[in-house]
Every structure is written in C-alpha cells, then in structure tokens.
Design an enzyme around this catalytic site. Sequence first.
Site, short mmCIF file in Angstrom:
data_model
loop_
_atom_site.label_atom_id
_atom_site.label_comp_id
_atom_site.label_asym_id
_atom_site.label_seq_id
_atom_site.Cartn_x
_atom_site.Cartn_y
_atom_site.Cartn_z
N ASP A 90 0.92 -1.09 0.10
CA ASP A 90 0.14 0.10 0.15
C ASP A 90 0.95 1.26 -0.08
O ASP A 90 1.85 1.35 0.92
CB ASP A 90 -0.86 -0.11 1.30
N ASP A 101 -3.74 7.52 -3.04
CA ASP A 101 -3.53 6.23 -2.10
C ASP A 101 -3.75 5.15 -3.11
O ASP A 101 -4.91 5.22 -3.64
CB ASP A 101 -4.26 6.65 -1.27
N HIS A 160 -11.98 5.94 2.03
CA HIS A 160 -12.10 7.17 2.84
C HIS A 160 -11.91 8.25 2.02
O HIS A 160 -11.39 8.28 0.96
CB HIS A 160 -10.99 7.05 3.98
N HIS A 168 -7.19 10.40 5.84
CA HIS A 168 -8.35 9.80 6.19
C HIS A 168 -9.56 10.90 6.58
O HIS A 168 -9.50 11.24 7.73
CB HIS A 168 -8.31 8.67 7.37
N GLU A 193 -11.19 0.95 -1.20
CA GLU A 193 -10.07 -0.37 -1.06
C GLU A 193 -10.92 -1.62 -0.41
O GLU A 193 -10.72 -1.84 0.80
CB GLU A 193 -8.97 0.48 0.00
N GLU A 282 -6.66 -0.97 -4.09
CA GLU A 282 -7.08 0.26 -3.85
C GLU A 282 -6.75 1.16 -4.82
O GLU A 282 -5.50 1.22 -5.58
CB GLU A 282 -6.46 0.77 -2.47
MN MN Z 1 -3.73 2.85 1.00
MN MN Z 2 -6.57 4.09 1.89
#
Ligand code: MN
Ligand code: MN
Length: 297
Positions: A90, A101, A160, A168, A193, A282
């Site tokens: 990630d 992200d 998020h 977030h 995600e 994600e």
């Molecule tokens: Mn992530």
């Molecule tokens: Mn994330």
Amino acid sequence: MSTDVDLGSEPYEKNREAGEILQTVRAEAVDRIEVGESHLELAEYVEDHIRELGGEPAFPVNVCIDEEAAHGTPSIDDDATFGEEMINIDIGVHVDGWLADSAITVDLSGNDELVEASTEALEAAIEMVEPGIDTGVLGDVIGRTIEGYGYKPIVNLTGHGLGHWEQHTTPNIPNKKVPQGVELEVGDVVAIEPFATDGRGKVTEGNDEEIFALEREASVRNREARQALEHITEQFRTLPFATRWLDVSRAGMTLRRLKQRDIVHGYPVLKEEAGSLVSQKEHTVIVTEDGCEVTTR
Ligand code: MN
Ligand code: MN
C-alpha cells in the site's frame, strides 16, 4: 463541495501528479517483488523514488504478508524477506499535501482467486461512482462481488476521503452494505479499498507498531524527543510516518516516550485470523460530472 468546483484547479492537478508518481513506483514495486527480496529494501526503494520524482510519501510503504491487512512497515533493521506468500503493498504519495493512495496484492502463494476477488470488487465499485451515488451502495457491490468468489470482505476496514494533508477524511467507503451512507459529490477525492479474505472478515490489532502520527503539538524537554517532534511537525504534519524515518538516535524509545504523553499515536498492524490470507486493491478517484477519474492508473 459545490457543483461549480473547478476540476482543473491546482489542488486537483497536484492530486493527479501524486497519482502519476504513484503509478510509476507501484509498477516498480511489483517488478521487484520476488522470493528472497528484502522488505526493507523494497520499502526504501519506493519511498526514495517517490522523492526523486518530486513527491513525498504520504505514509510509510505498507508491506503486509498473508493475514496482515494494514499498517505493517519494515523496522529500521528489518531483515525479513519475501517468501511464497500473499503480499499487499500500500503506497501513498503527496504533492504539497495533495494525496494519492493505492494498494495492490502480489500473490506468490498460488491463490490468484483471492486477488481477483478484491480486484473485481474495486472495478465494480469504480464503475458505479458518479455524483449522487450512496457510499452504502458502493459497499454493497464490493461485499457482494467478494462473496461471489466465496470469500469475505473485511468489514471493519473502509475506504475514505482524502483531504489536504489529511489521509483519512469523510466520507467512509464501506466494504459491505450499510443502511445509510452518504452521497458522493463532484470534486470529492476518495480512496476505495476492498479487502478480501478467507478468514473471518474482521481484523484485530496485533502487537507490532512501526507507524505513528502526530496527535497534538506539545513542548518536550528531552533532547531526542524535541528533535523528533520538530522533524515530525515540519515534514509530516499529521500524516503517518515510520520509526525508521526519524533521524534521531533511539527513535523507537523516543516515540514510545511521545506516545505515553499522547503527543503521537501509533497504528498497530491489523490482522485477520492466523493462517488466513488477505488481498487488497485500492485506487484513488476524483468524482466528476459523469462518473470519476482514477488518478492512480
Ligand atoms: Mn492505502
Ligand atoms: Mn487508503
């Protein structure tokens, strides 16, 4: 956000720039992963290359193995290497605090279907994103897609919103049907995600903790703690950072000291039940007038 939001404005351009850097380093990470490769070398390679390309890591590269779902990152003297495992990577990138992200699973364990389940779930959700879509509907399609493969979605992890210097924010994007979500609007930047598992569908906190973030500003007398706090406040603000990123002696002990005083908080590794596997996929999207733009592919 109002409907006259300018998707060509500088913040969105920086979201896109972060997304492009992320795509490059994510592809490189996937290429480098093989049995015997060091977790630490992979994470540092990705983080260094993000900086060389003009971004900053928005959080430490997460390296999660098998039942680990989130918040794992190598320690400063980590000697772990990849085996025939399920590996979740990630990555976060920011440009002046504007974020991207994205996560991907590399399967060296021979369980492609589990990877397919989270991948398909993400694609199905992205297909449905448009202004007015309820996040509960996205959660429903994610959950049903994963269940269609015979696996469970991890229901206590969610996507998020991404804010300026905020990794977030609202809204949450659930990984199952929820009765009342919120409606996405043009200009929202959100990370979706899905996590798929052959475990129970719920993570719990493990003992390891290598990722921290600033909780509140404070003055401290201890020299290392003061240096660490200056570094954190200037470089990361409230974004997550790794113990190994701190350029002070005894970083681990210093962070424990700051944590005891609630000046920083930790992110323990989140795990499924022992012996199970987790896959994650994600992407970050910007909601547009007629759908969405994926900044991380
Ligand atoms: Mn992530
Ligand atoms: Mn994330």
